[in-house]
Motif scaffolding. Structure first.
Motif, PDB file in Angstrom:
ATOM      1  N   ALA A   1       0.843  -1.194   0.000  1.00 52.39           N
ATOM      2  CA  ALA A   1       0.000   0.000   0.000  1.00 52.39           C
ATOM      3  C   ALA A   1       0.879   1.245   0.000  1.00 52.39           C
ATOM      4  CB  ALA A   1      -0.911   0.004   1.225  1.00 52.39           C
ATOM      5  N   GLU A   2       0.543   2.191  -0.874  1.00 52.93           N
ATOM      6  CA  GLU A   2       1.320   3.414  -0.954  1.00 52.93           C
ATOM      7  C   GLU A   2       0.712   4.475  -0.053  1.00 52.93           C
ATOM      8  OE1 GLU A   2       1.893   4.788  -4.910  1.00 52.93           O
ATOM      9  OE2 GLU A   2       2.834   2.932  -5.594  1.00 52.93           O
ATOM     10  N   GLY A   3       1.576   5.266   0.532  1.00 50.22           N
ATOM     11  CA  GLY A   3       1.134   6.355   1.382  1.00 50.22           C
ATOM     12  C   GLY A   3       0.991   7.641   0.596  1.00 50.22           C
ATOM     13  N   PRO A   4       0.757   8.737   1.299  1.00 46.17           N
ATOM     14  CA  PRO A   4       0.618  10.030   0.625  1.00 46.17           C
ATOM     15  C   PRO A   4       1.966  10.499   0.082  1.00 46.17           C
ATOM     16  CG  PRO A   4       0.645  10.318   3.004  1.00 46.17           C
ATOM     17  CD  PRO A   4       0.618   8.840   2.754  1.00 46.17           C
ATOM     18  N   SER A   5       1.909  11.354  -0.937  1.00 46.50           N
ATOM     19  CA  SER A   5       3.151  11.891  -1.487  1.00 46.50           C
ATOM     20  C   SER A   5       3.353  13.357  -1.098  1.00 46.50           C
ATOM     21  CB  SER A   5       3.163  11.757  -3.017  1.00 46.50           C
ATOM     22  OG  SER A   5       2.067  12.446  -3.581  1.00 46.50           O
ATOM     23  N   GLU A   6       2.303  13.994  -0.616  1.00 49.31           N
ATOM     24  CA  GLU A   6       2.399  15.397  -0.216  1.00 49.31           C
ATOM     25  C   GLU A   6       2.503  15.509   1.303  1.00 49.31           C
ATOM     26  OE1 GLU A   6       2.669  18.035  -2.256  1.00 49.31           O
ATOM     27  OE2 GLU A   6       2.732  16.540  -3.873  1.00 49.31           O
ATOM     28  N   PRO A   7       3.238  16.514   1.799  1.00 47.45           N
ATOM     29  CA  PRO A   7       3.316  16.692   3.254  1.00 47.45           C
ATOM     30  C   PRO A   7       1.960  17.066   3.828  1.00 47.45           C
ATOM     31  CG  PRO A   7       4.439  18.491   2.095  1.00 47.45           C
ATOM     32  CD  PRO A   7       4.051  17.488   1.066  1.00 47.45           C
ATOM     33  N   PRO A   8       1.694  16.725   5.097  1.00 52.49           N
ATOM     34  CA  PRO A   8       0.411  17.060   5.713  1.00 52.49           C
ATOM     35  C   PRO A   8       0.221  18.571   5.809  1.00 52.49           C
ATOM     36  CG  PRO A   8       1.669  15.508   7.063  1.00 52.49           C
ATOM     37  CD  PRO A   8       2.581  16.016   6.014  1.00 52.49           C
ATOM     38  N   SER A   9      -1.031  19.007   5.818  1.00 52.32           N
ATOM     39  CA  SER A   9      -1.310  20.441   5.944  1.00 52.32           C
ATOM     40  C   SER A   9      -1.232  20.894   7.401  1.00 52.32           C
ATOM     41  CB  SER A   9      -2.691  20.772   5.365  1.00 52.32           C
ATOM     42  OG  SER A   9      -3.698  20.019   6.031  1.00 52.32           O
ATOM     43  N   ASP A  10      -1.534  19.986   8.336  1.00 57.53           N
ATOM     44  CA  ASP A  10      -1.488  20.342   9.749  1.00 57.53           C
ATOM     45  C   ASP A  10      -0.030  20.519  10.189  1.00 57.53           C
ATOM     46  OD1 ASP A  10      -1.251  19.690  12.734  1.00 57.53           O
ATOM     47  OD2 ASP A  10      -3.427  19.820  12.513  1.00 57.53           O
ATOM     48  N   PRO A  11       0.295  21.640  10.866  1.00 60.44           N
ATOM     49  CA  PRO A  11       1.694  21.867  11.276  1.00 60.44           C
ATOM     50  C   PRO A  11       2.230  20.808  12.235  1.00 60.44           C
ATOM     51  CG  PRO A  11       0.231  23.527  12.241  1.00 60.44           C
ATOM     52  CD  PRO A  11      -0.563  22.778  11.220  1.00 60.44           C
ATOM     53  N   VAL A  12       1.364  20.233  13.064  1.00 59.09           N
ATOM     54  CA  VAL A  12       1.820  19.178  13.978  1.00 59.09           C
ATOM     55  C   VAL A  12       2.214  17.939  13.187  1.00 59.09           C
ATOM     56  CG1 VAL A  12       1.146  17.625  15.839  1.00 59.09           C
ATOM     57  CG2 VAL A  12       0.462  20.024  15.929  1.00 59.09           C
ATOM     58  N   LEU A  13       1.385  17.554  12.238  1.00 58.24           N
ATOM     59  CA  LEU A  13       1.711  16.378  11.424  1.00 58.24           C
ATOM     60  C   LEU A  13       2.931  16.629  10.553  1.00 58.24           C
ATOM     61  CD1 LEU A  13      -1.852  15.142  10.374  1.00 58.24           C
ATOM     62  CD2 LEU A  13      -0.284  14.091  12.022  1.00 58.24           C
TER      63      LEU A  13
ATOM     64  N   HIS B   1      12.052  13.932  -4.561  1.00 60.82           N
ATOM     65  CA  HIS B   1      12.639  12.874  -3.732  1.00 60.82           C
ATOM     66  C   HIS B   1      11.856  12.696  -2.437  1.00 60.82           C
ATOM     67  CE1 HIS B   1      15.874  12.346  -6.469  1.00 60.82           C
ATOM     68  NE2 HIS B   1      16.547  13.445  -6.157  1.00 60.82           N
ATOM     69  N   SER B   2      11.437  13.805  -1.830  1.00 59.12           N
ATOM     70  CA  SER B   2      10.670  13.729  -0.581  1.00 59.12           C
ATOM     71  C   SER B   2       9.328  13.052  -0.812  1.00 59.12           C
ATOM     72  CB  SER B   2      10.449  15.134  -0.003  1.00 59.12           C
ATOM     73  OG  SER B   2      11.653  15.685   0.466  1.00 59.12           O
ATOM     74  N   ALA B   3       8.678  13.378  -1.937  1.00 56.92           N
ATOM     75  CA  ALA B   3       7.383  12.765  -2.248  1.00 56.92           C
ATOM     76  C   ALA B   3       7.517  11.264  -2.417  1.00 56.92           C
ATOM     77  CB  ALA B   3       6.798  13.395  -3.519  1.00 56.92           C
ATOM     78  N   GLU B   4       8.578  10.842  -3.113  1.00 56.92           N
ATOM     79  CA  GLU B   4       8.814   9.409  -3.329  1.00 56.92           C
ATOM     80  C   GLU B   4       9.089   8.695  -2.008  1.00 56.92           C
ATOM     81  OE1 GLU B   4       9.226   6.222  -6.229  1.00 56.92           O
ATOM     82  OE2 GLU B   4       8.286   8.195  -6.181  1.00 56.92           O
ATOM     83  N   PHE B   5       9.934   9.306  -1.190  1.00 54.66           N
ATOM     84  CA  PHE B   5      10.259   8.717   0.107  1.00 54.66           C
ATOM     85  C   PHE B   5       9.015   8.628   0.981  1.00 54.66           C
ATOM     86  CE2 PHE B   5      11.839   8.788   4.477  1.00 54.66           C
ATOM     87  CZ  PHE B   5      12.832   7.837   4.428  1.00 54.66           C
ATOM     88  N   ARG B   6       8.223   9.693   1.009  1.00 55.50           N
ATOM     89  CA  ARG B   6       7.011   9.722   1.828  1.00 55.50           C
ATOM     90  C   ARG B   6       6.020   8.648   1.382  1.00 55.50           C
ATOM     91  NH1 ARG B   6       5.017  13.566   5.094  1.00 55.50           N
ATOM     92  NH2 ARG B   6       6.576  15.100   4.429  1.00 55.50           N
ATOM     93  N   ARG B   7       5.899   8.471   0.070  1.00 61.05           N
ATOM     94  CA  ARG B   7       4.933   7.512  -0.475  1.00 61.05           C
ATOM     95  C   ARG B   7       5.178   6.096   0.051  1.00 61.05           C
ATOM     96  NH1 ARG B   7       5.798   8.459  -5.615  1.00 61.05           N
ATOM     97  NH2 ARG B   7       4.158  10.010  -5.734  1.00 61.05           N
ATOM     98  N   TYR B   8       6.444   5.749   0.252  1.00 59.77           N
ATOM     99  CA  TYR B   8       6.761   4.374   0.635  1.00 59.77           C
ATOM    100  C   TYR B   8       7.113   4.209   2.113  1.00 59.77           C
ATOM    101  CZ  TYR B   8       6.628   3.498  -4.332  1.00 59.77           C
ATOM    102  OH  TYR B   8       6.214   3.401  -5.631  1.00 59.77           O
TER     103      TYR B   8
END
Length: 202
Positions: A54-66, A92-99
């Motif tokens: 399962a792939e995760g999100p590729s964009e950083p969260p909008s909430d500052p805590v997350l 690169h960050s999007a790819e890393f975050r996704r996995y």
């Protein structure tokens, strides 16, 4: 010593907590759990490999805590990069975050749940008394350390703490400042975290 972790035989740790302290930590852990959110939905086909791939999100969260809990993996610590470098870092960050983000969230959920379950167990054993001694195994101690760190990061993000200078300012807040209770929790959790680190390294 009350409020400070002490070593147990076998690599565990113990701490004396009163009912108010138990309630505060539990409430914060529940809030953290709600903020992190549930895990990915199970695949309808019951494929045992579905969650693994399962792939995760590729964009950083909008909430500052997350965003503080799940920061971008790539960035320029020396300042603002050039446009091309910035675009490469985002990719690169999007790819890393996704996995990785799903696994990171699962680990943080597990740690928060360990805190909640441990506090519930000690509270039920100490019914009618003002607090109790929480005893943790070596594995539980590591999960508590992770959860305490996450709680401090979350509170720090809400308080907009970016560096040590911001922390110094917190000590000088007047009592009537609405941030004062959150600041006190932040500093207290920091003391707990430091004592647990020292205990695990002993």
């Amino acid at each position: 010593m009350p409020g400070q972790f002490e070593p147990l035989p076998g690599g565990g740790a113990a701490v004396a907590l009163d009912d108010v302290e138990i309630s505060i930590i539990r409430s914060l852990a529940v809030q953290l759990l709600e903020l992190i959110g549930p895990g990915p939905a199970e695949d309808a086909s019951d494929d045992p490999l579905a969650e693994l791939f399962a792939e995760g999100p590729s964009e950083p969260p909008s909430d500052p805590v997350l965003r503080r809990l799940f920061p971008d993996a790539y960035g320029d610590p020396e300042g603002t990069p050039q446009a091309r470098e910035a675009e490469e870092q985002r990719a690169h960050s999007a790819e890393f975050r996704r996995y990785t983000e799903n696994d990171l969230r699962a680990g943080k959920r597990d740690s928060a749940l360990t805190v909640i379950r441990g506090l519930d167990a000690v509270a039920s054993r100490s019914a009618g008394e003002d607090g109790a001694v929480l005893k943790l195994s070596a594995q539980e101690s590591r999960q508590w350390l992770s959860a305490l760190n996450d709680l401090r990061l979350a509170i720090g993000a809400r308080l907009e703490i970016a560096d040590e200078d911001d922390t110094d300012l917190l000590y000088r807040l007047p009592d009537e400042d609405p941030r004062k209770p959150m600041v006190m929790a932040y500093l207290w959790l920091g003391g707990l975290q430091e004592s647990l680190v020292a205990t695990l390294m002993a």
